[in-house]
Enzyme design. Structure first.
Site, short mmCIF file in Angstrom:
data_model
loop_
_atom_site.label_atom_id
_atom_site.label_comp_id
_atom_site.label_asym_id
_atom_site.label_seq_id
_atom_site.Cartn_x
_atom_site.Cartn_y
_atom_site.Cartn_z
N GLU A 40 5.44 3.03 -5.22
CA GLU A 40 4.42 3.72 -6.00
C GLU A 40 5.04 5.00 -6.59
O GLU A 40 5.96 5.58 -6.00
CB GLU A 40 3.24 4.07 -5.11
CG GLU A 40 2.06 4.69 -5.84
CD GLU A 40 0.89 5.00 -4.92
OE1 GLU A 40 -0.25 5.06 -5.41
OE2 GLU A 40 1.11 5.19 -3.70
N LYS A 112 -4.02 0.07 -10.36
CA LYS A 112 -4.52 0.19 -8.98
C LYS A 112 -6.05 0.21 -8.96
O LYS A 112 -6.68 1.02 -9.66
CB LYS A 112 -3.95 1.46 -8.36
CG LYS A 112 -4.33 1.70 -6.91
CD LYS A 112 -3.68 3.00 -6.43
CE LYS A 112 -4.05 3.34 -5.00
NZ LYS A 112 -3.45 4.65 -4.61
N CYS A 153 -0.43 0.57 -2.74
CA CYS A 153 -0.70 1.53 -1.67
C CYS A 153 -2.08 1.35 -1.01
O CYS A 153 -2.27 0.44 -0.23
CB CYS A 153 -0.50 2.95 -2.18
SG CYS A 153 -0.21 4.17 -0.86
#
Length: 275
Positions: A40, A112, A153
């Site tokens: 990330e 994301k 993440c």
């Protein structure tokens, strides 16, 4: 297929991060990887919106992404940039994964979905949604004989995303991350192994590690997990590096045959939602 997870210690200057990444991609290619995943915020690791606005480049014509496309073509390798911030019209940013084919062209992107908004005892409230806009679409892409499922993440805490990806055909799940040290020590390994076990898929997790220019410290420990939940390879530290594993479709088929959880899953009515 040999795959590689790249661990970085990204700072605030995109070109410095690009140079560090270039050396790590060379190492991945020399090790025989056909696919390499970066963490990330690989190309800039900011702490706040002001830092982002100073250096985050628009997606179209992005200079570092153009250079990475050239690297992917030179190495003849799939290169998956775990994420980078992309400015949006509303003043916020997308936390976006970008997947390059071995010819150097972008073949898929993913924004994301899950954002960390929390009130933590003894600390100020943290609102990722104040800076980033969450995506609304799960993404898969072809990767040779495998199908790659995308996440970033905090997504790893939401099992439904990974089940949806696996049901859509994904058998290799990418988890680029920048986990804090306390949460990494407590949850990193168990969450990644759980996502592999419950979907019968490989999981590859590329992490940020160490003390960063922005004052943050991240956990590192990039790893690759097989469909039975075994850790095949791990960088047991927080320094930059590359970890490799050879993955095999037969292991996916065997894990899903032994525990057919995807096939056995059923829809159901939850309490409070009936009629």
């Amino acid at each position: 297929m040999r795959v590689a997870a790249i661990q970085m210690r990204s700072g605030l200057d995109p070109d410095t991060n690009l140079a560090a990444l270039g050396a790590l991609l060379e190492e991945a290619a020399a090790g025989g990887a056909r696919y390499a995943l970066t963490p990330e915020v690989s190309l800039i690791f900011p702490e706040n919106r002001e830092q982002l606005r100073l250096v985050a480049a628009p997606y179209d014509g992005h200079p570092q992404l153009a250079a990475i496309g050239t690297m992917a073509r030179q190495h003849g390798m799939h290169v998956h940039i775990g994420s980078l911030p992309i400015p949006l019209e509303d003043g916020r940013f997308a936390n976006r994964s970008v997947f390059f084919g071995p010819g150097g062209a972008v073949t898929a992107t993913y924004d994301k979905i899950h954002l960390f908004d929390a009130d933590i005892a003894g600390l100020d409230a943290y609102r990722e949604s104040a800076t980033y806009k969450g995506g609304d679409k799960a993404v898969t892409a072809s990767l040779g004989e495998f199908t790659l499922g995308f996440s970033i993440c905090y997504d790893m805490r939401f099992a439904r995303l990974y089940t949806s990806l696996a049901k859509a055909g994904a058998d290799l799940l990418a988890v680029p991350a920048a986990f804090t040290v306390p949460t990494g020590q407590a949850h990193w390994h168990v969450l990644l192994r759980a996502r592999a076990i419950e979907t019968g898929s490989y999981v590859i997790a590329a992490a940020q590690g160490g003390a960063h220019e922005n004052g943050r410290a991240t956990f590192g420990h990039s790893l690759i997990v097989d469909p039975w939940g075994r850790i095949l390879a791990e960088l047991d530290h927080d320094a930059p590096g590359v970890v490799f594993a050879d993955i095999d479709q037969a292991a996916v088929a065997e894990a899903r045959r032994r525990v057919p959880a995807l096939a056995n899953a059923r829809d159901f009515a939850a309490p409070g939602l009936q009629g």
